[in-house]
Design a protein around this motif. Structure first.
Motif, PDB file in Angstrom:
ATOM      1  N   TYR A 114      17.777  18.552  -5.795  1.00 58.42           N
ATOM      2  CA  TYR A 114      16.582  18.123  -5.080  1.00 58.42           C
ATOM      3  C   TYR A 114      16.902  17.620  -3.686  1.00 58.42           C
ATOM      4  O   TYR A 114      17.911  16.973  -3.462  1.00 58.42           O
ATOM      5  CB  TYR A 114      15.856  17.017  -5.855  1.00 58.42           C
ATOM      6  N   GLU A 115      15.983  17.893  -2.757  1.00 64.43           N
ATOM      7  CA  GLU A 115      16.030  17.339  -1.405  1.00 64.43           C
ATOM      8  C   GLU A 115      15.064  16.160  -1.355  1.00 64.43           C
ATOM      9  O   GLU A 115      14.056  16.153  -2.057  1.00 64.43           O
ATOM     10  CB  GLU A 115      15.571  18.377  -0.379  1.00 64.43           C
ATOM     11  N   GLY A 116      15.372  15.188  -0.512  1.00 69.48           N
ATOM     12  CA  GLY A 116      14.430  14.104  -0.276  1.00 69.48           C
ATOM     13  C   GLY A 116      14.706  12.814  -1.014  1.00 69.48           C
ATOM     14  O   GLY A 116      13.941  11.864  -0.896  1.00 69.48           O
ATOM     15  N   VAL A 117      15.786  12.742  -1.776  1.00 69.49           N
ATOM     16  CA  VAL A 117      16.057  11.553  -2.589  1.00 69.49           C
ATOM     17  C   VAL A 117      16.262  10.321  -1.706  1.00 69.49           C
ATOM     18  O   VAL A 117      15.625   9.285  -1.912  1.00 69.49           O
ATOM     19  CB  VAL A 117      17.272  11.759  -3.524  1.00 69.49           C
ATOM     20  N   GLY A 118      17.133  10.415  -0.713  1.00 68.05           N
ATOM     21  CA  GLY A 118      17.416   9.254   0.134  1.00 68.05           C
ATOM     22  C   GLY A 118      16.179   8.746   0.854  1.00 68.05           C
ATOM     23  O   GLY A 118      15.898   7.544   0.868  1.00 68.05           O
ATOM     24  N   GLY A 119      15.424   9.652   1.442  1.00 67.80           N
ATOM     25  CA  GLY A 119      14.188   9.267   2.113  1.00 67.80           C
ATOM     26  C   GLY A 119      13.193   8.633   1.171  1.00 67.80           C
ATOM     27  O   GLY A 119      12.512   7.659   1.515  1.00 67.80           O
ATOM     28  N   HIS A 120      13.107   9.170  -0.055  1.00 67.42           N
ATOM     29  CA  HIS A 120      12.157   8.639  -1.032  1.00 67.42           C
ATOM     30  C   HIS A 120      12.542   7.221  -1.457  1.00 67.42           C
ATOM     31  O   HIS A 120      11.677   6.367  -1.650  1.00 67.42           O
ATOM     32  CB  HIS A 120      12.092   9.561  -2.245  1.00 67.42           C
ATOM     33  N   LEU A 121      13.826   6.953  -1.584  1.00 63.55           N
ATOM     34  CA  LEU A 121      14.266   5.601  -1.957  1.00 63.55           C
ATOM     35  C   LEU A 121      13.899   4.595  -0.862  1.00 63.55           C
ATOM     36  O   LEU A 121      13.408   3.500  -1.163  1.00 63.55           O
ATOM     37  CB  LEU A 121      15.772   5.592  -2.221  1.00 63.55           C
ATOM     38  N   PHE A 122      14.093   4.957   0.391  1.00 64.35           N
ATOM     39  CA  PHE A 122      13.703   4.046   1.477  1.00 64.35           C
ATOM     40  C   PHE A 122      12.186   3.938   1.594  1.00 64.35           C
ATOM     41  O   PHE A 122      11.654   2.869   1.895  1.00 64.35           O
ATOM     42  CB  PHE A 122      14.334   4.468   2.802  1.00 64.35           C
ATOM     43  N   ALA A 123      11.466   5.028   1.347  1.00 61.27           N
ATOM     44  CA  ALA A 123       9.998   4.965   1.357  1.00 61.27           C
ATOM     45  C   ALA A 123       9.497   4.020   0.272  1.00 61.27           C
ATOM     46  O   ALA A 123       8.525   3.285   0.482  1.00 61.27           O
ATOM     47  CB  ALA A 123       9.410   6.365   1.163  1.00 61.27           C
ATOM     48  N   ALA A 125       3.906  -6.319  -0.902  1.00 66.59           N
ATOM     49  CA  ALA A 125       4.173  -7.762  -0.935  1.00 66.59           C
ATOM     50  C   ALA A 125       3.679  -8.474   0.328  1.00 66.59           C
ATOM     51  O   ALA A 125       3.954  -9.658   0.514  1.00 66.59           O
ATOM     52  CB  ALA A 125       5.671  -8.002  -1.119  1.00 66.59           C
ATOM     53  N   GLY A 126       2.969  -7.752   1.200  1.00 73.53           N
ATOM     54  CA  GLY A 126       2.440  -8.374   2.407  1.00 73.53           C
ATOM     55  C   GLY A 126       3.467  -8.579   3.506  1.00 73.53           C
ATOM     56  O   GLY A 126       3.281  -9.410   4.394  1.00 73.53           O
ATOM     57  N   LYS A 127       4.549  -7.801   3.466  1.00 65.72           N
ATOM     58  CA  LYS A 127       5.630  -7.950   4.453  1.00 65.72           C
ATOM     59  C   LYS A 127       5.577  -6.860   5.535  1.00 65.72           C
ATOM     60  O   LYS A 127       6.558  -6.607   6.218  1.00 65.72           O
ATOM     61  CB  LYS A 127       6.982  -7.943   3.746  1.00 65.72           C
ATOM     62  N   GLU A 128       4.422  -6.202   5.648  1.00 69.33           N
ATOM     63  CA  GLU A 128       4.136  -5.231   6.707  1.00 69.33           C
ATOM     64  C   GLU A 128       5.134  -4.079   6.803  1.00 69.33           C
ATOM     65  O   GLU A 128       5.382  -3.533   7.873  1.00 69.33           O
ATOM     66  CB  GLU A 128       4.013  -5.947   8.052  1.00 69.33           C
ATOM     67  N   GLY A 129       5.755  -3.705   5.681  1.00 68.43           N
ATOM     68  CA  GLY A 129       6.679  -2.575   5.662  1.00 68.43           C
ATOM     69  C   GLY A 129       8.074  -2.893   6.149  1.00 68.43           C
ATOM     70  O   GLY A 129       8.921  -2.003   6.242  1.00 68.43           O
ATOM     71  N   PHE A 130       8.365  -4.157   6.452  1.00 75.19           N
ATOM     72  CA  PHE A 130       9.661  -4.544   6.999  1.00 75.19           C
ATOM     73  C   PHE A 130      10.736  -4.474   5.917  1.00 75.19           C
ATOM     74  O   PHE A 130      10.641  -5.116   4.884  1.00 75.19           O
ATOM     75  CB  PHE A 130       9.581  -5.940   7.603  1.00 75.19           C
ATOM     76  N   GLN A 172       5.619   1.161  13.142  1.00 73.75           N
ATOM     77  CA  GLN A 172       5.147   2.537  12.969  1.00 73.75           C
ATOM     78  C   GLN A 172       6.151   3.404  12.226  1.00 73.75           C
ATOM     79  O   GLN A 172       5.771   4.367  11.560  1.00 73.75           O
ATOM     80  CB  GLN A 172       4.742   3.188  14.316  1.00 73.75           C
ATOM     81  N   ASN A 173       7.450   3.098  12.296  1.00 68.54           N
ATOM     82  CA  ASN A 173       8.432   3.883  11.544  1.00 68.54           C
ATOM     83  C   ASN A 173       8.300   3.642  10.046  1.00 68.54           C
ATOM     84  O   ASN A 173       8.452   4.571   9.247  1.00 68.54           O
ATOM     85  CB  ASN A 173       9.847   3.581  12.034  1.00 68.54           C
ATOM     86  N   ALA A 174       8.005   2.419   9.653  1.00 61.90           N
ATOM     87  CA  ALA A 174       7.741   2.126   8.237  1.00 61.90           C
ATOM     88  C   ALA A 174       6.475   2.849   7.785  1.00 61.90           C
ATOM     89  O   ALA A 174       6.444   3.452   6.705  1.00 61.90           O
ATOM     90  CB  ALA A 174       7.610   0.623   8.022  1.00 61.90           C
ATOM     91  N   GLN A 175       5.454   2.815   8.617  1.00 58.92           N
ATOM     92  CA  GLN A 175       4.191   3.476   8.282  1.00 58.92           C
ATOM     93  C   GLN A 175       4.378   4.981   8.140  1.00 58.92           C
ATOM     94  O   GLN A 175       3.859   5.595   7.208  1.00 58.92           O
ATOM     95  CB  GLN A 175       3.134   3.165   9.351  1.00 58.92           C
ATOM     96  N   MET A 207       6.172   5.712   4.878  1.00 57.71           N
ATOM     97  CA  MET A 207       5.221   5.488   3.777  1.00 57.71           C
ATOM     98  C   MET A 207       4.265   6.681   3.646  1.00 57.71           C
ATOM     99  O   MET A 207       4.052   7.199   2.548  1.00 57.71           O
ATOM    100  CB  MET A 207       4.461   4.195   4.075  1.00 57.71           C
ATOM    101  N   GLU A 208       3.708   7.106   4.753  1.00 56.38           N
ATOM    102  CA  GLU A 208       2.759   8.217   4.723  1.00 56.38           C
ATOM    103  C   GLU A 208       3.415   9.523   4.311  1.00 56.38           C
ATOM    104  O   GLU A 208       2.801  10.341   3.627  1.00 56.38           O
ATOM    105  CB  GLU A 208       2.083   8.370   6.092  1.00 56.38           C
ATOM    106  N   GLN A 209       4.669   9.729   4.706  1.00 49.12           N
ATOM    107  CA  GLN A 209       5.381  10.960   4.355  1.00 49.12           C
ATOM    108  C   GLN A 209       5.491  11.122   2.844  1.00 49.12           C
ATOM    109  O   GLN A 209       5.340  12.214   2.317  1.00 49.12           O
ATOM    110  CB  GLN A 209       6.782  10.940   4.980  1.00 49.12           C
ATOM    111  N   TYR A 210       5.760  10.020   2.144  1.00 49.25           N
ATOM    112  CA  TYR A 210       6.000  10.091   0.692  1.00 49.25           C
ATOM    113  C   TYR A 210       4.785   9.703  -0.148  1.00 49.25           C
ATOM    114  O   TYR A 210       4.668  10.137  -1.287  1.00 49.25           O
ATOM    115  CB  TYR A 210       7.204   9.237   0.315  1.00 49.25           C
ATOM    116  N   TYR A 211       3.894   8.888   0.384  1.00 48.91           N
ATOM    117  CA  TYR A 211       2.785   8.392  -0.430  1.00 48.91           C
ATOM    118  C   TYR A 211       1.418   8.752   0.120  1.00 48.91           C
ATOM    119  O   TYR A 211       0.405   8.425  -0.481  1.00 48.91           O
ATOM    120  CB  TYR A 211       2.900   6.872  -0.583  1.00 48.91           C
TER     121      TYR A 211
END
Length: 168
Positions: A97-106, A115-120, A154-157, A160-164
């Motif tokens: 599978y491709e995408g495992v590392g990115g999915h874990l960080f997402a 948790a209200g931490k704004e994606g940080f 915006q990088n967290a966002q 998040m949008e890429q995977y969810y």
């Protein structure tokens, strides 16, 4: 802390089967580790589970773990202590599978938003991968630090949008 050195092969909508290029549904579950896990190089039972939670990434309906993440919630952020992809996913063009590392960080970003931490999210990178994580995850070095990296704003966002999706 352990330096992160996972490959971010692709940022895909979920996980993608390398053979068929089909996107597969995934799920995360919390696990406790009692010894060496098949397919992983790190000895996960060394993680202090009184301090860190361990989440396993799986293809929906399958038992095999595709990736693991140890993290903890801190004031204002999620600390990612360790991430690792199943060895079967690491070999370029031969892995499952491709995408495992990115999915874990997402997932870490999702937990931060939840948790209200704004994606940080922050983590320690191996020195030779700092530029790589800047490029692939949009991570930045924390001011004044040589190896602690952060994903936020915006990088967290975007992650998040890429995977969810945009609706999360």
């Amino acid at each position: 802390m352990i330096g992160i050195d996972i490959e971010i092969d692709e940022l895909v909508p979920c996980l993608t089967c390398r053979d068929t290029k089909k996107v597969v549904d995934t799920e995360f579950e919390y696990i406790s580790v009692k010894g060496k896990l098949k397919g992983f190089g790190f000895n996960w039972h060394e993680i202090d589970t009184s301090e860190f939670k361990i989440k396993a990434l799986k293809v929906k309906g399958c038992k095999e773990i595709q990736g693991l993440m140890a993290y903890k919630q801190e004031t204002g952020a999620v600390l990612v202590e360790l991430v690792e992809s199943n060895k079967r996913n690491v070999e370029k063009k031969k892995g499952s599978y491709e995408g495992v590392g990115g999915h874990l960080f997402a997932e870490a970003v999702r937990l931060s938003f939840e948790a209200g931490k704004e994606g940080f999210v922050y983590f320690i990178s191996k020195t030779n991968l700092i530029e790589y994580y800047k490029k692939t995850l949009g991570a930045e070095l924390l001011v004044g630090n040589l190896q602690i990296m952060q994903i936020r704003d915006q990088n967290a966002q975007k992650l998040m949008e890429q995977y969810y999706g945009a609706d999360e």
